[in-house]
Design a protein around this motif. Sequence first.
Motif, mmCIF file in Angstrom:
data_model
loop_
_atom_site.group_PDB
_atom_site.id
_atom_site.type_symbol
_atom_site.label_atom_id
_atom_site.label_comp_id
_atom_site.label_asym_id
_atom_site.label_seq_id
_atom_site.Cartn_x
_atom_site.Cartn_y
_atom_site.Cartn_z
ATOM 1 N N LEU A 262 -9.966 1.869 -16.275
ATOM 2 C CA LEU A 262 -10.574 1.906 -17.765
ATOM 3 C C LEU A 262 -11.451 2.962 -17.747
ATOM 4 C CD1 LEU A 262 -11.629 -1.840 -18.471
ATOM 5 C CD2 LEU A 262 -9.785 -0.728 -19.233
ATOM 6 N N LEU A 349 -11.200 3.303 -23.859
ATOM 7 C CA LEU A 349 -11.928 2.290 -24.788
ATOM 8 C C LEU A 349 -12.472 3.329 -25.680
ATOM 9 C CD1 LEU A 349 -14.088 0.306 -21.954
ATOM 10 C CD2 LEU A 349 -11.577 -0.112 -22.985
ATOM 11 N N TYR A 450 -15.838 -4.169 -27.119
ATOM 12 C CA TYR A 450 -16.806 -3.337 -26.510
ATOM 13 C C TYR A 450 -17.374 -2.545 -27.789
ATOM 14 C CZ TYR A 450 -14.326 -3.937 -22.252
ATOM 15 O OH TYR A 450 -13.681 -4.317 -21.178
#
Length: 599
Positions: A262, A349, A450
Amino acid sequence: MKMFPSLSFVIFILLKPVLFVSGQISNSTESPENVYVKLTFKIPTSVGQPGRTIIKLERGDGSPSQDVLFINNLDFSTRVQEAYTNRLTVTTLVSERIVEISILGVQSRDAGMYTCWQDSAFNFLSSLTNCGHKLTIVHKPSSSYMVLNPFIISDTKIIKKESEELTITCAIRCVPVCDVRWSFKAFNALKYQTFCSSFSSIPLDESHTLSLRVKRTDQGTYRCTGSNKHGQAYKQFELEVHYISTAVVRVNEKPHNESVILLVEKEHARLQCIIDAHPAPKLAWNSPTRVLLLEEGKPSPQVSSRVLQNNYTSSYTLNSVQCEDIGIYSCEGYNRASSVEKKIFIFVLCPPSSADIPLLKLEQNYVWDVSKVLNFSFVIKAYPEPNVTRVVSMVDSSTRTEDMTKDVFITKMSTYDGRNYLTKFTFTVIRTLDNKDINRVFTLTFQSKYFTRELQFVVRPRERTILNVGVIAGIVISVVIVIFTLLTIVIIRRKSACSSRSGETRDVHVPCHSTDQAETNDDQRYTDVAGTSRELYVNAVAKGRDEKCRPTKATDVYDTCTQDTDTDEAHYQSLDVINTDNRTPDQRNTSAEICKTTV
């Protein structure tokens, strides 16, 4: 008495299988090859006369026994077998009944059991006790008597791939029998130089057979040694192991055992692929679309302090990662041994934002038709996938929370265009929009695991069609003006056909007269216009002679009105200067009638 020879023969047959009894051997000698050897035999006093004593050699290898020396029992004289004439020297001590055989340059074939036999008058052989000598040729171990199977020339190199089988048998011929052992010395795979200082013994089920399932740590020198009390000898070979290990991936200098990584948008990611291999591998990085990103032919290794850890590293950097960088990245390594591949799935992300896709970008302004429902679609770029959790609108400082079941309706489609970071939304205003909603600002709240982001747009009603009618009227007026201008140009061009080259138009007054005279006058009058006689005919419609003929302007098509001098008859002719007469037939007939009535 006649039966005695037959009985003696039977006894001989019975005794012959027990020739080598321990009582026959009185002496034993061990000697290396190529030296002087003396064998001593003491002939028993019990040996009868007449007859002879024979010293035989039994090699013990299955070959027939061989006569070496004959001794006459009467005078103790000797005779050497022809095969040994040049190699044996015999000395006798009659008083002590001792015979000494000296062998010069003893060889392996001279080894064996030397025994004494009594040959009687009846040709019956019997062994003599305590009259024999065992000669053993001892061999100092020598590599020339050592054999490796399969055949390997000493100090050569064998190449094996990891996990292959290797079996080597070592045999050596030496007396006394040699003890055979295998030993190993590790080598550095990079420079192929000795890494350990000495050989270490290899524990084996059978000491003379080396059996391995090859591993990278087996690379080095293998030595087979044969030894006895006289010395030792050896043969050795080098084993080079080709291998390639599973790739290890690091991200930003940190090891990642997991296959999923990630990252956050706009981060920098340095991907490292580390492979332990020999020989040097080729390394390559591939993108999620299998496009070659980087290939290194022979990267420099980092050699570990331990043998056979040759770590080759290839690096690739992702600068300021974006959602578009999401996907599977793979590191491939290959050499002569095999090939390996390590895959990692990189997730980036990303906060929600409008995707730059034509016709699907979230615009700042949207227009609705008063009689229709406001409905449009747009694509949001974000990972993980977001949801619209709240819709708020505002106009003239008045805020309204839109009910997402009664006022507005929003649907979404995941993984748009096959990309897991794109989500397509369709926004529909269910309630009726009116003039109070002009310039209303809608704020949509997008929320993922997130991130939380707000995006806005403004709605306005579509302009009335009066504006369109005005535009159409303007276009029509412009077209009319253009047509009028074109018609005016055509008319002016028709009226200016009699003008000079500079564009001047002349009024022409031509009186009715005879044909010849008219032609002459016309030529003289308009030579300056045409530049050449007969090239241009300028004619006028004559309505009478002298004061009766009216002046008229020259046009594209001109008429000739003449009078015959004999008959005084009027003649009319229409001439086309530029080969084009645009007048109608009625106009031409009118000109002819005028000519006739005026002549």
